[in-house]
Design a protein around this motif. Sequence first.
Motif, PDB file in Angstrom:
ATOM      1  N   VAL A 175       0.838  -1.205   0.000  1.00 15.29           N
ATOM      2  CA  VAL A 175       0.000   0.000   0.000  1.00 15.29           C
ATOM      3  C   VAL A 175       0.870   1.250   0.000  1.00 15.29           C
ATOM      4  O   VAL A 175       0.637   2.182  -0.773  1.00 15.29           O
ATOM      5  CB  VAL A 175      -0.964  -0.018   1.209  1.00 15.29           C
ATOM      6  CG1 VAL A 175      -1.704   1.305   1.334  1.00 15.29           C
ATOM      7  CG2 VAL A 175      -1.948  -1.178   1.095  1.00 15.29           C
ATOM      8  N   ASP A 176       1.893   1.267   0.864  1.00 15.74           N
ATOM      9  CA  ASP A 176       2.781   2.427   0.941  1.00 15.74           C
ATOM     10  C   ASP A 176       3.553   2.653  -0.348  1.00 15.74           C
ATOM     11  O   ASP A 176       3.934   3.778  -0.662  1.00 15.74           O
ATOM     12  CB  ASP A 176       3.765   2.274   2.103  1.00 15.74           C
ATOM     13  CG  ASP A 176       3.094   2.402   3.461  1.00 15.74           C
ATOM     14  OD1 ASP A 176       1.912   2.823   3.520  1.00 15.74           O
ATOM     15  OD2 ASP A 176       3.740   2.066   4.472  1.00 15.74           O
ATOM     16  N   SER A 177       3.792   1.589  -1.121  1.00 19.86           N
ATOM     17  CA  SER A 177       4.543   1.725  -2.375  1.00 19.86           C
ATOM     18  C   SER A 177       3.696   2.345  -3.480  1.00 19.86           C
ATOM     19  O   SER A 177       4.205   2.661  -4.544  1.00 19.86           O
ATOM     20  CB  SER A 177       5.069   0.362  -2.836  1.00 19.86           C
ATOM     21  OG  SER A 177       4.010  -0.425  -3.367  1.00 19.86           O
ATOM     22  N   GLY A 178       2.388   2.470  -3.218  1.00 22.92           N
ATOM     23  CA  GLY A 178       1.516   3.085  -4.209  1.00 22.92           C
ATOM     24  C   GLY A 178       0.900   2.097  -5.181  1.00 22.92           C
ATOM     25  O   GLY A 178       0.396   2.492  -6.234  1.00 22.92           O
ATOM     26  N   VAL A 179       0.929   0.813  -4.847  1.00 20.48           N
ATOM     27  CA  VAL A 179       0.351  -0.191  -5.730  1.00 20.48           C
ATOM     28  C   VAL A 179      -1.088   0.195  -6.077  1.00 20.48           C
ATOM     29  O   VAL A 179      -1.835   0.674  -5.226  1.00 20.48           O
ATOM     30  CB  VAL A 179       0.426  -1.605  -5.091  1.00 20.48           C
ATOM     31  CG1 VAL A 179      -0.488  -1.740  -3.905  1.00 20.48           C
ATOM     32  CG2 VAL A 179       0.127  -2.677  -6.099  1.00 20.48           C
ATOM     33  N   THR A 180      -1.446   0.049  -7.333  1.00 21.84           N
ATOM     34  CA  THR A 180      -2.795   0.420  -7.772  1.00 21.84           C
ATOM     35  C   THR A 180      -3.637  -0.790  -8.170  1.00 21.84           C
ATOM     36  O   THR A 180      -4.828  -0.648  -8.416  1.00 21.84           O
ATOM     37  CB  THR A 180      -2.737   1.399  -8.963  1.00 21.84           C
ATOM     38  OG1 THR A 180      -2.025   0.780 -10.030  1.00 21.84           O
ATOM     39  CG2 THR A 180      -2.066   2.703  -8.551  1.00 21.84           C
ATOM     40  N   LYS A 181      -2.998  -1.959  -8.271  1.00 20.20           N
ATOM     41  CA  LYS A 181      -3.722  -3.183  -8.599  1.00 20.20           C
ATOM     42  C   LYS A 181      -3.366  -4.244  -7.560  1.00 20.20           C
ATOM     43  O   LYS A 181      -2.212  -4.352  -7.161  1.00 20.20           O
ATOM     44  CB  LYS A 181      -3.352  -3.699  -9.987  1.00 20.20           C
ATOM     45  CG  LYS A 181      -3.826  -2.813 -11.103  1.00 20.20           C
ATOM     46  CD  LYS A 181      -3.469  -3.418 -12.444  1.00 20.20           C
ATOM     47  CE  LYS A 181      -3.913  -2.492 -13.563  1.00 20.20           C
ATOM     48  NZ  LYS A 181      -3.570  -3.030 -14.870  1.00 20.20           N
TER      49      LYS A 181
END
Length: 192
Positions: A38-44
């Motif tokens: 989540v913190d890494s910015g994953v969008t899928k």
Amino acid sequence: MQTLLSHGESFTCSGPHYDRVKELQEFDETKAGVKGLVDSGVTKIPRIFVHLPENLHGLSSDMSWTGLQVPIVDLRGYQYSCLRDIIDGICGASEAWGFFQIINHGIPPDVIDNMLEGVKKFHEQQVEVKKELHARDRTKRVRNFCCGNSFLLKAATWRDSVLFQFQDGVLDPEAVPPIWPFLLLRIGWGSI
């Protein structure tokens, strides 16, 4: 097998190009957990977390459920003759729902609030700090891990966990992360 995500997107969850075990190992080796994703910015949502439609048989797609309530297990009277009823309630809730709420457990609200705050603070720490406790080794008395037994399940669980094992009522104070100093003061070394 193609799986529909949303808005017409799809991806392959099986076949020659998808190595689930390799993807699980790569994810586990990051030791960053779901919070790290989540913190890494994953969008899928990564494929390892997706339940394929054929594995969801028996579940209703009707999202208009009403009147559902989390099962409640009341520990009042656990020292007396109600023990069998309590055990049956826990077993029934676990089998039907997989979770339950416990009431009348005797744990002071400030201990619960401190524990929840400690969990929140722990998971909000930098990944490097949490990595120090990351382990799948069940002999470790304090450990941080993600997805539980994801290598055995058809899809990984979307959760991070931190575990304190008080199996024999003793936990080395040095093993308790500094973020939880109240554990040493309030829990009384497994007396709850």
